[in-house]
Write a protein that holds these residues in place. Structure first.
Motif, short mmCIF file in Angstrom:
data_model
loop_
_atom_site.label_atom_id
_atom_site.label_comp_id
_atom_site.label_asym_id
_atom_site.label_seq_id
_atom_site.Cartn_x
_atom_site.Cartn_y
_atom_site.Cartn_z
N GLY A 107 -4.86 12.84 -1.31
CA GLY A 107 -5.50 12.05 -0.28
C GLY A 107 -4.50 11.20 0.47
N CYS A 108 -5.02 10.40 1.34
CA CYS A 108 -4.18 9.53 2.17
C CYS A 108 -3.59 8.40 1.34
CB CYS A 108 -5.01 8.97 3.32
SG CYS A 108 -6.29 7.81 2.78
N ALA A 109 -2.68 7.68 1.93
CA ALA A 109 -2.00 6.57 1.23
C ALA A 109 -3.00 5.52 0.76
CB ALA A 109 -0.96 5.93 2.15
N ILE A 110 -4.03 5.25 1.54
CA ILE A 110 -5.00 4.22 1.15
C ILE A 110 -5.78 4.66 -0.08
CG2 ILE A 110 -7.13 3.03 1.84
CD1 ILE A 110 -5.90 2.82 4.67
N SER A 111 -6.26 5.89 -0.12
CA SER A 111 -7.04 6.33 -1.29
C SER A 111 -6.17 6.39 -2.53
CB SER A 111 -7.72 7.68 -1.03
OG SER A 111 -6.79 8.75 -1.03
N GLN A 112 -4.95 6.83 -2.40
CA GLN A 112 -4.05 6.93 -3.55
C GLN A 112 -3.64 5.54 -4.05
OE1 GLN A 112 -3.12 10.36 -4.84
NE2 GLN A 112 -5.04 10.31 -3.72
N ALA A 113 -3.31 4.65 -3.13
CA ALA A 113 -2.92 3.29 -3.50
C ALA A 113 -4.09 2.56 -4.15
CB ALA A 113 -2.43 2.52 -2.28
N SER A 114 -5.26 2.71 -3.58
CA SER A 114 -6.44 2.04 -4.10
C SER A 114 -6.74 2.51 -5.52
CB SER A 114 -7.64 2.30 -3.18
OG SER A 114 -8.77 1.59 -3.61
N ALA A 115 -6.67 3.81 -5.77
CA ALA A 115 -6.93 4.35 -7.11
C ALA A 115 -5.88 3.85 -8.10
CB ALA A 115 -6.95 5.87 -7.07
N SER A 116 -4.64 3.81 -7.71
CA SER A 116 -3.57 3.34 -8.59
C SER A 116 -3.75 1.86 -8.94
CB SER A 116 -2.21 3.57 -7.93
OG SER A 116 -1.17 3.15 -8.79
N MET A 117 -4.06 1.05 -7.93
CA MET A 117 -4.30 -0.38 -8.16
C MET A 117 -5.51 -0.58 -9.08
SD MET A 117 -3.82 -1.85 -4.34
CE MET A 117 -2.30 -1.72 -3.43
N MET A 118 -6.53 0.24 -8.89
CA MET A 118 -7.74 0.15 -9.70
C MET A 118 -7.42 0.43 -11.16
SD MET A 118 -11.06 2.62 -9.52
CE MET A 118 -10.11 3.98 -10.23
N ILE A 119 -6.65 1.48 -11.42
CA ILE A 119 -6.31 1.84 -12.79
C ILE A 119 -5.54 0.69 -13.45
CG2 ILE A 119 -4.96 3.41 -14.24
CD1 ILE A 119 -7.54 4.71 -13.08
N ILE B 275 0.84 -1.20 0.00
CA ILE B 275 0.00 0.00 0.00
C ILE B 275 0.88 1.25 0.00
CG2 ILE B 275 -1.65 1.35 1.37
CD1 ILE B 275 -2.85 -1.45 2.19
N ALA B 276 1.91 1.28 0.83
CA ALA B 276 2.81 2.43 0.88
C ALA B 276 3.49 2.63 -0.47
CB ALA B 276 3.83 2.25 1.99
N GLU B 277 3.97 1.56 -1.05
CA GLU B 277 4.66 1.64 -2.35
C GLU B 277 3.71 2.10 -3.45
OE1 GLU B 277 6.47 -1.66 -5.30
OE2 GLU B 277 7.29 -1.70 -3.25
N GLU B 278 2.53 1.53 -3.49
CA GLU B 278 1.56 1.87 -4.54
C GLU B 278 1.07 3.31 -4.39
OE1 GLU B 278 -0.01 1.08 -8.05
OE2 GLU B 278 0.97 -0.55 -6.96
N SER B 279 0.98 3.81 -3.15
CA SER B 279 0.51 5.18 -2.95
C SER B 279 1.51 6.20 -3.50
CB SER B 279 0.24 5.45 -1.47
OG SER B 279 1.45 5.55 -0.74
N ARG B 280 2.76 5.80 -3.62
CA ARG B 280 3.80 6.69 -4.16
C ARG B 280 4.01 6.48 -5.66
NH1 ARG B 280 6.19 4.82 0.73
NH2 ARG B 280 7.39 3.31 -0.45
N ASN B 281 3.36 5.47 -6.22
CA ASN B 281 3.51 5.14 -7.63
C ASN B 281 2.83 6.22 -8.49
OD1 ASN B 281 3.57 4.03 -10.19
ND2 ASN B 281 2.57 2.12 -9.62
N SER B 282 3.59 6.86 -9.35
CA SER B 282 3.01 7.94 -10.17
C SER B 282 2.66 7.48 -11.59
CB SER B 282 3.98 9.12 -10.23
OG SER B 282 5.20 8.71 -10.83
N GLU B 283 2.80 6.20 -11.87
CA GLU B 283 2.55 5.68 -13.22
C GLU B 283 1.16 6.03 -13.75
OE1 GLU B 283 2.25 1.39 -15.58
OE2 GLU B 283 2.92 1.42 -13.50
N HIS B 284 0.16 5.97 -12.88
CA HIS B 284 -1.22 6.21 -13.30
C HIS B 284 -1.75 7.57 -12.86
CE1 HIS B 284 -1.21 2.06 -14.42
NE2 HIS B 284 -0.99 1.68 -13.18
#
Length: 141
Positions: free
Chosen positions: A62-74, A11-20
């Protein structure tokens, strides 16, 4: 390192992922979602052609959870049909509500299944589903 630690790191890693996390050149659907209880904001941009999500992205804060969740969703919905993207959004929201617990079904969510533990944190549920709710609404337009 335990399973919870692996999920927390993912979750922490994905929240920092800017790919999407960017604007699309020519989105065919754009919708902003907001969580008024914490201030998280997500704008989903979709390029849909011939019933397929050709490209997708998000922007917002947003928080790490909202950002990670959106990135994973994309990652999960790109290249899928609109119907499949809606089904996956429903599956994710069912998982967060605790209605979907079947491991085989959860595997379809890929990395997003790591957010299953959020269902036990009522204050964080809205964070996890913000992007997915916004996606679901954008797909209806």
């Amino acid at each position: 390192m335990g399973l919870d630690d692996i999920y927390t790191e993912l979750i922490a890693e994905e929240s920092r992922n800017s790919e999407h996390k960017h604007h699309l050149a020519a989105p065919t659907a754009t919708l902003k979602g907001r969580n008024p209880s914490c201030g998280d904001e997500i704008t989903i941009e979709l390029e849909i052609a011939d019933g397929i999500v050709k490209d997708a992205s998000f922007t917002g804060v947003g928080c790490a959870i909202s950002q990670a969740s959106a990135s994973m969703m994309i990652s999960l919905i790109k290249g899928k049909s609109v119907e499949e993207a809606k089904r996956l959004a429903g599956l994710f929201m069912g998982m967060i509500k605790g209605d979907v617990t079947d491991e085989e079904q959860l595997e379809e969510l890929g990395d997003a299944a790591a957010l299953e533990s959020v269902s036990h944190l009522p204050a964080r549920v809205k964070c996890a589903v913000l992007g997915w709710h916004t996606l679901d609404e954008a797909l209806e337009e």
